[in-house]
Motif scaffolding. Structure first.
Motif: not given
Length: 465
Positions: A96-105, A138-142, A144-149, A296-301
Protein backbone atom coordinates in the motif's frame (compact mmCIF):
# COMPACT_ATOMS: atom_id res chain seq x y z
CA UNK A 1 -8.02 38.50 -24.34
CA UNK A 2 -6.20 35.96 -26.49
CA UNK A 3 -3.02 36.41 -24.49
CA UNK A 4 -4.89 35.37 -21.38
CA UNK A 5 -6.55 32.30 -22.89
CA UNK A 6 -4.22 29.81 -21.09
CA UNK A 7 -5.09 31.51 -17.81
CA UNK A 8 -8.81 31.18 -18.41
CA UNK A 9 -8.46 27.58 -19.53
CA UNK A 10 -6.60 26.78 -16.34
CA UNK A 11 -9.19 28.62 -14.26
CA UNK A 12 -12.01 26.67 -15.92
CA UNK A 13 -10.16 23.39 -15.33
CA UNK A 14 -9.77 24.20 -11.63
CA UNK A 15 -13.44 25.14 -11.40
CA UNK A 16 -14.34 21.82 -13.02
CA UNK A 17 -12.25 19.95 -10.48
CA UNK A 18 -13.97 21.86 -7.69
CA UNK A 19 -17.38 20.89 -9.00
CA UNK A 20 -16.32 17.26 -9.18
CA UNK A 21 -15.02 17.49 -5.61
CA UNK A 22 -18.42 18.70 -4.50
CA UNK A 23 -19.90 15.42 -5.75
CA UNK A 24 -17.93 13.41 -3.17
CA UNK A 25 -20.33 11.95 -0.56
CA UNK A 26 -19.95 12.95 3.07
CA UNK A 27 -18.28 10.65 5.58
CA UNK A 28 -21.10 8.86 7.46
CA UNK A 29 -20.63 8.78 11.26
CA UNK A 30 -20.34 5.59 13.27
CA UNK A 31 -23.62 4.18 14.60
CA UNK A 32 -24.51 5.75 17.94
CA UNK A 33 -25.76 2.43 19.27
CA UNK A 34 -22.27 0.97 18.81
CA UNK A 35 -20.91 3.14 21.62
CA UNK A 36 -20.13 1.36 24.92
CA UNK A 37 -20.55 3.03 28.31
CA UNK A 38 -18.00 1.53 30.70
CA UNK A 39 -18.94 1.22 34.39
CA UNK A 40 -16.87 3.13 36.92
CA UNK A 41 -16.11 0.03 38.98
CA UNK A 42 -16.75 -3.69 39.00
CA UNK A 43 -19.97 -5.12 40.36
CA UNK A 44 -18.04 -7.08 42.97
CA UNK A 45 -16.20 -3.96 44.04
CA UNK A 46 -12.42 -3.68 44.43
CA UNK A 47 -10.93 -6.98 45.55
CA UNK A 48 -7.27 -6.98 44.64
CA UNK A 49 -4.35 -4.87 45.77
CA UNK A 50 -1.46 -6.17 43.66
CA UNK A 51 -0.28 -5.09 40.24
CA UNK A 52 -1.08 -7.09 37.12
CA UNK A 53 2.26 -8.72 36.34
CA UNK A 54 3.22 -9.74 32.82
CA UNK A 55 4.70 -13.09 33.90
CA UNK A 56 1.94 -13.75 36.41
CA UNK A 57 2.43 -17.55 36.25
CA UNK A 58 5.60 -17.17 38.33
CA UNK A 59 3.31 -16.45 41.29
CA UNK A 60 2.18 -20.10 41.26
CA UNK A 61 5.60 -21.05 42.52
CA UNK A 62 6.58 -23.98 40.27
CA UNK A 63 9.78 -23.73 38.19
CA UNK A 64 8.58 -26.54 35.92
CA UNK A 65 5.41 -24.60 35.11
CA UNK A 66 7.51 -21.53 34.32
CA UNK A 67 9.59 -23.52 31.84
CA UNK A 68 6.48 -25.01 30.25
CA UNK A 69 4.88 -21.60 29.74
CA UNK A 70 8.06 -20.12 28.28
CA UNK A 71 8.34 -23.10 25.93
CA UNK A 72 4.71 -22.70 24.86
CA UNK A 73 5.25 -18.99 24.15
CA UNK A 74 8.14 -19.95 21.90
CA UNK A 75 6.92 -23.08 20.12
CA UNK A 76 3.12 -23.17 20.30
CA UNK A 77 1.74 -23.69 16.82
CA UNK A 78 -0.98 -21.04 17.13
CA UNK A 79 1.66 -18.44 18.01
CA UNK A 80 3.81 -19.47 15.06
CA UNK A 81 0.77 -19.01 12.79
CA UNK A 82 0.08 -15.60 14.35
CA UNK A 83 3.64 -14.54 13.55
CA UNK A 84 3.16 -15.38 9.87
CA UNK A 85 -0.06 -13.34 9.82
CA UNK A 86 1.95 -10.35 11.06
CA UNK A 87 4.43 -10.88 8.24
CA UNK A 88 1.57 -11.00 5.75
CA UNK A 89 0.05 -7.79 7.13
CA UNK A 90 3.43 -6.02 7.03
CA UNK A 91 3.90 -7.04 3.41
CA UNK A 92 0.42 -5.73 2.56
CA UNK A 93 1.30 -2.43 4.25
CA UNK A 94 4.47 -2.13 2.16
CA UNK A 95 2.43 -2.76 -0.97
CA UNK A 96 0.00 0.00 0.00
CA UNK A 97 2.85 2.42 0.75
CA UNK A 98 4.51 1.66 -2.58
CA UNK A 99 1.39 2.80 -4.46
CA UNK A 100 2.18 6.42 -3.60
CA UNK A 101 5.68 6.33 -5.12
CA UNK A 102 6.63 6.78 -8.80
CA UNK A 103 7.32 3.68 -10.87
CA UNK A 104 10.31 3.36 -13.18
CA UNK A 105 10.59 0.59 -15.72
CA UNK A 106 12.85 -0.28 -18.65
CA UNK A 107 11.83 -1.74 -21.98
CA UNK A 108 13.49 -2.99 -25.13
CA UNK A 109 11.63 -3.75 -28.34
CA UNK A 110 13.00 -5.27 -31.51
CA UNK A 111 11.22 -5.65 -34.85
CA UNK A 112 12.30 -7.06 -38.17
CA UNK A 113 10.30 -6.75 -41.40
CA UNK A 114 10.56 -7.66 -45.06
CA UNK A 115 8.45 -5.68 -47.49
CA UNK A 116 8.12 -5.03 -51.22
CA UNK A 117 8.71 -1.47 -52.33
CA UNK A 118 9.53 0.47 -55.47
CA UNK A 119 13.09 -0.72 -55.20
CA UNK A 120 12.14 -4.34 -54.66
CA UNK A 121 12.36 -6.32 -51.48
CA UNK A 122 13.49 -4.37 -48.44
CA UNK A 123 14.65 -5.86 -45.15
CA UNK A 124 14.60 -3.57 -42.09
CA UNK A 125 15.47 -3.93 -38.39
CA UNK A 126 14.25 -1.59 -35.63
CA UNK A 127 15.55 -1.70 -32.04
CA UNK A 128 14.17 0.66 -29.40
CA UNK A 129 15.42 0.63 -25.76
CA UNK A 130 13.85 3.08 -23.31
CA UNK A 131 12.71 3.90 -19.83
CA UNK A 132 9.25 4.80 -18.59
CA UNK A 133 8.32 6.84 -15.53
CA UNK A 134 4.81 6.93 -14.08
CA UNK A 135 3.35 8.56 -11.00
CA UNK A 136 -0.16 9.00 -9.69
CA UNK A 137 -0.14 12.20 -7.67
CA UNK A 138 -2.05 11.63 -4.46
CA UNK A 139 -3.75 15.04 -4.46
CA UNK A 140 -6.71 13.97 -2.34
CA UNK A 141 -4.93 11.54 0.02
CA UNK A 142 -6.63 8.39 -1.27
CA UNK A 143 -3.40 6.39 -1.45
CA UNK A 144 -2.26 7.76 1.89
CA UNK A 145 -5.48 6.59 3.51
CA UNK A 146 -5.10 3.15 1.99
CA UNK A 147 -1.60 2.96 3.43
CA UNK A 148 -2.88 4.08 6.83
CA UNK A 149 -5.56 1.36 6.74
CA UNK A 150 -2.93 -1.27 5.91
CA UNK A 151 -0.71 -0.04 8.78
CA UNK A 152 -3.65 -0.28 11.19
CA UNK A 153 -4.35 -3.84 10.05
CA UNK A 154 -0.71 -4.65 10.80
CA UNK A 155 -1.16 -3.30 14.32
CA UNK A 156 -4.31 -5.43 14.62
CA UNK A 157 -2.31 -8.50 13.62
CA UNK A 158 0.26 -7.70 16.32
CA UNK A 159 -2.51 -7.33 18.90
CA UNK A 160 -3.95 -10.64 17.72
CA UNK A 161 -0.59 -12.29 18.33
CA UNK A 162 -0.43 -10.73 21.80
CA UNK A 163 -3.91 -12.07 22.53
CA UNK A 164 -2.81 -15.51 21.41
CA UNK A 165 0.19 -15.30 23.75
CA UNK A 166 -2.05 -14.42 26.69
CA UNK A 167 -4.40 -17.30 25.88
CA UNK A 168 -1.60 -19.82 25.37
CA UNK A 169 0.08 -18.87 28.65
CA UNK A 170 -3.20 -19.26 30.53
CA UNK A 171 -4.11 -22.51 28.75
CA UNK A 172 -0.69 -23.97 29.58
CA UNK A 173 -0.95 -22.98 33.24
CA UNK A 174 -4.47 -24.41 33.50
CA UNK A 175 -3.45 -27.62 31.77
CA UNK A 176 -0.58 -28.04 34.23
CA UNK A 177 -2.88 -27.38 37.21
CA UNK A 178 -5.37 -29.95 35.90
CA UNK A 179 -2.56 -32.48 35.48
CA UNK A 180 -1.29 -32.00 39.04
CA UNK A 181 -4.87 -32.16 40.36
CA UNK A 182 -5.40 -35.45 38.52
CA UNK A 183 -2.13 -36.71 39.98
CA UNK A 184 -3.38 -35.81 43.45
CA UNK A 185 -6.72 -37.56 42.87
CA UNK A 186 -4.87 -40.62 41.58
CA UNK A 187 -2.64 -40.68 44.65
CA UNK A 188 -5.66 -40.45 46.98
CA UNK A 189 -7.45 -43.18 45.04
CA UNK A 190 -4.44 -45.50 45.17
CA UNK A 191 -4.04 -44.95 48.91
CA UNK A 192 -7.75 -45.56 49.44
CA UNK A 193 -7.65 -48.68 47.25
CA UNK A 194 -4.73 -50.01 49.30
CA UNK A 195 -6.49 -49.40 52.62
CA UNK A 196 -9.70 -50.96 51.34
CA UNK A 197 -7.83 -53.99 50.08
CA UNK A 198 -6.52 -54.53 53.61
CA UNK A 199 -10.02 -53.94 55.04
CA UNK A 200 -11.44 -56.46 52.56
CA UNK A 201 -8.86 -59.07 53.63
CA UNK A 202 -9.81 -58.57 57.28
CA UNK A 203 -13.52 -58.73 56.44
CA UNK A 204 -13.03 -61.99 54.58
CA UNK A 205 -11.23 -63.50 57.59
CA UNK A 206 -14.01 -62.32 59.89
CA UNK A 207 -16.72 -63.67 57.58
CA UNK A 208 -15.08 -67.10 57.59
CA UNK A 209 -15.31 -67.32 61.36
CA UNK A 210 -18.81 -65.86 61.39
CA UNK A 211 -17.88 -62.60 63.09
CA UNK A 212 -19.53 -60.57 60.34
CA UNK A 213 -22.28 -61.45 57.87
CA UNK A 214 -21.94 -62.11 54.17
CA UNK A 215 -23.79 -58.82 53.57
CA UNK A 216 -21.04 -56.91 55.31
CA UNK A 217 -18.44 -58.82 53.30
CA UNK A 218 -20.12 -58.04 49.98
CA UNK A 219 -20.38 -54.37 51.00
CA UNK A 220 -16.63 -54.32 51.63
CA UNK A 221 -16.01 -55.96 48.25
CA UNK A 222 -18.26 -53.39 46.52
CA UNK A 223 -16.43 -50.47 48.16
CA UNK A 224 -13.08 -51.92 47.12
CA UNK A 225 -14.20 -52.36 43.51
CA UNK A 226 -15.69 -48.85 43.47
CA UNK A 227 -12.29 -47.36 44.18
CA UNK A 228 -10.51 -49.76 41.84
CA UNK A 229 -12.69 -48.72 38.91
CA UNK A 230 -11.70 -45.07 39.35
CA UNK A 231 -7.99 -45.86 38.93
CA UNK A 232 -8.06 -46.60 35.16
CA UNK A 233 -10.35 -43.61 34.63
CA UNK A 234 -7.90 -41.32 36.37
CA UNK A 235 -4.92 -42.90 34.60
CA UNK A 236 -6.59 -42.29 31.23
CA UNK A 237 -7.37 -38.70 32.21
CA UNK A 238 -3.74 -38.18 33.27
CA UNK A 239 -2.48 -39.58 29.98
CA UNK A 240 -4.80 -37.34 27.97
CA UNK A 241 -3.86 -34.29 30.03
CA UNK A 242 -0.16 -34.99 29.51
CA UNK A 243 -0.71 -35.14 25.76
CA UNK A 244 -2.71 -31.90 25.80
CA UNK A 245 -0.01 -30.13 27.79
CA UNK A 246 2.75 -31.29 25.45
CA UNK A 247 0.83 -30.18 22.37
CA UNK A 248 0.37 -26.74 23.93
CA UNK A 249 4.14 -26.47 24.30
CA UNK A 250 4.69 -27.47 20.67
CA UNK A 251 5.81 -31.03 21.37
CA UNK A 252 4.38 -34.39 20.27
CA UNK A 253 2.27 -36.32 22.79
CA UNK A 254 4.20 -38.03 25.55
CA UNK A 255 4.99 -37.91 29.26
CA UNK A 256 4.91 -34.44 30.81
CA UNK A 257 7.40 -33.01 33.27
CA UNK A 258 6.23 -32.49 36.87
CA UNK A 259 7.39 -30.10 39.54
CA UNK A 260 5.74 -29.15 42.80
CA UNK A 261 2.90 -31.35 44.12
CA UNK A 262 -0.59 -30.01 43.73
CA UNK A 263 -0.91 -29.03 47.38
CA UNK A 264 2.23 -26.85 47.11
CA UNK A 265 0.99 -24.76 44.18
CA UNK A 266 0.17 -21.18 45.18
CA UNK A 267 -2.74 -19.03 44.11
CA UNK A 268 -1.68 -15.90 42.18
CA UNK A 269 -2.77 -12.73 43.96
CA UNK A 270 -5.92 -10.97 42.78
CA UNK A 271 -4.78 -7.86 40.88
CA UNK A 272 -6.37 -4.46 41.33
CA UNK A 273 -7.94 -3.06 38.16
CA UNK A 274 -10.76 -0.87 36.86
CA UNK A 275 -13.13 -1.40 33.91
CA UNK A 276 -11.66 1.53 31.96
CA UNK A 277 -8.22 -0.12 32.06
CA UNK A 278 -9.48 -3.01 29.94
CA UNK A 279 -9.33 -0.80 26.83
CA UNK A 280 -5.55 -0.66 27.19
CA UNK A 281 -4.98 -4.12 28.68
CA UNK A 282 -6.96 -6.50 26.46
CA UNK A 283 -5.27 -7.39 23.16
CA UNK A 284 -8.58 -8.42 21.59
CA UNK A 285 -10.03 -4.97 22.33
CA UNK A 286 -6.95 -3.33 20.83
CA UNK A 287 -7.30 -5.54 17.76
CA UNK A 288 -10.97 -4.64 17.31
CA UNK A 289 -10.16 -0.94 17.77
CA UNK A 290 -7.42 -1.07 15.11
CA UNK A 291 -9.71 -2.87 12.67
CA UNK A 292 -12.41 -0.26 13.27
CA UNK A 293 -9.94 2.56 12.57
CA UNK A 294 -8.72 0.73 9.46
CA UNK A 295 -12.27 0.38 8.15
CA UNK A 296 -12.81 4.11 8.73
CA UNK A 297 -9.67 4.89 6.72
CA UNK A 298 -10.80 2.54 3.95
CA UNK A 299 -14.18 4.28 3.84
CA UNK A 300 -12.47 7.68 3.59
CA UNK A 301 -10.27 6.40 0.77
CA UNK A 302 -13.29 5.00 -1.05
CA UNK A 303 -15.02 8.38 -0.90
CA UNK A 304 -12.05 9.96 -2.65
CA UNK A 305 -12.60 7.70 -5.64
CA UNK A 306 -15.20 10.29 -6.70
CA UNK A 307 -12.41 12.84 -7.20
CA UNK A 308 -10.23 13.08 -10.33
CA UNK A 309 -7.05 11.06 -10.48
CA UNK A 310 -4.02 12.95 -11.75
CA UNK A 311 -1.17 10.94 -13.24
CA UNK A 312 2.15 12.02 -14.71
CA UNK A 313 4.18 10.00 -17.19
CA UNK A 314 7.45 10.32 -19.06
CA UNK A 315 9.19 8.16 -21.66
CA UNK A 316 12.69 8.37 -23.08
CA UNK A 317 14.66 6.10 -25.37
CA UNK A 318 16.84 5.60 -28.41
CA UNK A 319 15.75 4.34 -31.81
CA UNK A 320 18.09 2.22 -33.88
CA UNK A 321 17.09 1.45 -37.53
CA UNK A 322 19.02 0.06 -40.46
CA UNK A 323 17.57 2.84 -42.55
CA UNK A 324 19.74 5.21 -40.50
CA UNK A 325 22.68 2.83 -40.58
CA UNK A 326 22.10 2.30 -36.88
CA UNK A 327 22.63 5.95 -36.13
CA UNK A 328 20.45 6.23 -33.00
CA UNK A 329 17.73 8.82 -32.68
CA UNK A 330 16.67 10.07 -29.24
CA UNK A 331 12.93 9.95 -28.66
CA UNK A 332 10.99 11.13 -25.60
CA UNK A 333 7.60 12.14 -24.37
CA UNK A 334 6.23 13.74 -21.23
CA UNK A 335 2.69 14.41 -20.18
CA UNK A 336 -0.06 14.04 -17.67
CA UNK A 337 -3.64 12.88 -17.47
CA UNK A 338 -6.70 13.62 -15.38
CA UNK A 339 -9.24 10.86 -15.00
CA UNK A 340 -12.51 12.17 -13.58
CA UNK A 341 -15.48 9.83 -13.12
CA UNK A 342 -18.58 11.19 -14.85
CA UNK A 343 -20.87 8.17 -15.10
CA UNK A 344 -20.30 4.82 -13.39
CA UNK A 345 -23.88 3.54 -13.14
CA UNK A 346 -23.77 3.84 -9.34
CA UNK A 347 -20.66 1.69 -8.94
CA UNK A 348 -18.71 4.24 -6.87
CA UNK A 349 -21.64 4.95 -4.58
CA UNK A 350 -22.19 1.21 -4.10
CA UNK A 351 -18.53 0.83 -3.13
CA UNK A 352 -18.93 3.62 -0.57
CA UNK A 353 -22.08 1.97 0.78
CA UNK A 354 -20.25 -1.36 1.07
CA UNK A 355 -17.32 0.31 2.86
CA UNK A 356 -19.79 2.03 5.20
CA UNK A 357 -21.45 -1.28 6.04
CA UNK A 358 -18.06 -2.86 6.68
CA UNK A 359 -17.12 0.05 8.97
CA UNK A 360 -20.39 -0.35 10.88
CA UNK A 361 -19.73 -4.09 11.20
CA UNK A 362 -16.32 -3.28 12.69
CA UNK A 363 -17.97 -0.82 15.09
CA UNK A 364 -20.44 -3.42 16.33
CA UNK A 365 -17.66 -6.03 16.50
CA UNK A 366 -15.68 -3.65 18.71
CA UNK A 367 -18.74 -3.14 20.92
CA UNK A 368 -19.21 -6.91 21.18
CA UNK A 369 -15.58 -7.48 22.17
CA UNK A 370 -15.76 -4.83 24.90
CA UNK A 371 -19.03 -6.18 26.31
CA UNK A 372 -17.67 -9.73 26.27
CA UNK A 373 -14.50 -8.59 28.05
CA UNK A 374 -16.53 -6.87 30.77
CA UNK A 375 -18.64 -9.99 31.25
CA UNK A 376 -15.61 -12.28 31.47
CA UNK A 377 -13.95 -10.13 34.13
CA UNK A 378 -17.16 -9.79 36.12
CA UNK A 379 -17.65 -13.57 36.09
CA UNK A 380 -14.08 -14.25 37.16
CA UNK A 381 -14.22 -11.65 39.94
CA UNK A 382 -17.57 -12.99 41.15
CA UNK A 383 -16.06 -16.46 41.42
CA UNK A 384 -13.00 -15.41 43.45
CA UNK A 385 -14.69 -15.13 46.84
CA UNK A 386 -17.31 -17.82 46.19
CA UNK A 387 -14.79 -20.45 45.11
CA UNK A 388 -12.61 -19.61 48.10
CA UNK A 389 -15.60 -20.11 50.40
CA UNK A 390 -16.48 -23.37 48.66
CA UNK A 391 -12.93 -24.65 49.05
CA UNK A 392 -12.88 -23.78 52.75
CA UNK A 393 -16.13 -25.68 53.29
CA UNK A 394 -14.78 -28.75 51.49
CA UNK A 395 -11.66 -28.65 53.63
CA UNK A 396 -13.69 -28.41 56.84
CA UNK A 397 -16.00 -31.18 55.65
CA UNK A 398 -13.01 -33.38 54.93
CA UNK A 399 -11.67 -32.78 58.45
CA UNK A 400 -15.07 -33.58 59.98
CA UNK A 401 -15.38 -36.80 57.96
CA UNK A 402 -11.86 -37.82 58.98
CA UNK A 403 -12.92 -37.55 62.62
CA UNK A 404 -16.15 -39.42 61.79
CA UNK A 405 -14.14 -42.30 60.37
CA UNK A 406 -12.13 -42.47 63.61
CA UNK A 407 -15.34 -42.55 65.65
CA UNK A 408 -16.85 -45.26 63.43
CA UNK A 409 -13.75 -47.43 63.75
CA UNK A 410 -13.75 -46.99 67.54
CA UNK A 411 -17.44 -47.93 67.76
CA UNK A 412 -16.90 -50.96 65.52
CA UNK A 413 -13.95 -52.21 67.54
CA UNK A 414 -15.92 -51.73 70.76
CA UNK A 415 -18.83 -53.70 69.33
CA UNK A 416 -21.29 -50.79 69.30
CA UNK A 417 -21.63 -50.53 65.49
CA UNK A 418 -21.45 -52.75 62.44
CA UNK A 419 -18.76 -52.68 59.79
CA UNK A 420 -21.19 -50.92 57.45
CA UNK A 421 -20.75 -47.71 59.45
CA UNK A 422 -17.01 -47.93 58.88
CA UNK A 423 -17.55 -48.49 55.14
CA UNK A 424 -19.90 -45.52 54.93
CA UNK A 425 -17.41 -43.31 56.74
CA UNK A 426 -14.57 -44.44 54.47
CA UNK A 427 -16.66 -43.77 51.35
CA UNK A 428 -17.65 -40.30 52.54
CA UNK A 429 -14.06 -39.41 53.42
CA UNK A 430 -12.80 -40.55 50.03
CA UNK A 431 -15.40 -38.44 48.24
CA UNK A 432 -14.55 -35.47 50.42
CA UNK A 433 -10.84 -35.81 49.57
CA UNK A 434 -11.64 -35.79 45.85
CA UNK A 435 -14.02 -32.83 46.24
CA UNK A 436 -11.38 -30.90 48.17
CA UNK A 437 -8.86 -31.38 45.37
CA UNK A 438 -11.38 -30.39 42.72
CA UNK A 439 -12.47 -27.32 44.68
CA UNK A 440 -8.88 -26.11 44.94
CA UNK A 441 -8.36 -26.89 41.25
CA UNK A 442 -11.43 -24.81 40.35
CA UNK A 443 -10.18 -21.92 42.46
CA UNK A 444 -6.75 -22.00 40.82
CA UNK A 445 -8.16 -22.25 37.31
CA UNK A 446 -10.47 -19.31 37.96
CA UNK A 447 -7.55 -17.24 39.23
CA UNK A 448 -5.65 -18.06 36.02
CA UNK A 449 -8.76 -17.16 34.02
CA UNK A 450 -8.91 -13.83 35.85
CA UNK A 451 -5.39 -12.98 34.71
CA UNK A 452 -6.25 -13.99 31.16
CA UNK A 453 -9.44 -11.93 30.93
CA UNK A 454 -7.62 -8.93 32.42
CA UNK A 455 -5.14 -9.10 29.54
CA UNK A 456 -2.34 -11.07 31.17
CA UNK A 457 -0.29 -7.95 31.90
CA UNK A 458 -0.27 -6.82 28.25
CA UNK A 459 -0.67 -3.11 27.55
CA UNK A 460 -1.31 -1.24 24.32
CA UNK A 461 1.99 -0.23 22.79
CA UNK A 462 3.99 -2.76 24.81
CA UNK A 463 6.67 -4.82 23.11
CA UNK A 464 6.18 -8.42 22.16
CA UNK A 465 6.88 -10.94 24.92
Amino acid sequence: MKSHSPYWRGLLACAGLGLLGGCMPTHPPRPLVAAVALPDTWREGPQGTGALQTQWWRGIGDPVLERLVERALRYNNDLLLAATRIEEAEAAARIADAAGWPTLSASVSNQSSRSLGTRGLTLSHVTQPGVQLGWETDLWGRLRLQGAAAALRTEAARADQAGAQVSVAAATAQAYVRLRALDAQHAVSRATASSRAEALRLAADQARVGYISQLQLTQAEAEYEAVQQTLPQLELAVRQQENALRILTGEPPGPAERGQPFAALRLPAVPATLPAELLQRRPDIARAERLLAASDATLAAQRRAFLPQVSLSANAGRLFTNALHYDPVTIWSIGGSILAPLFTAGRLQAQVDAATAQRDQAAFAYRGVVLNALGEVENALAAVERLRTQREHTERRRDVLARSLGFAQDRYQAGYASHLEVLDAQRNLYQAEIERIRARQGEMENRITLYRVLGGGWQAGSAER
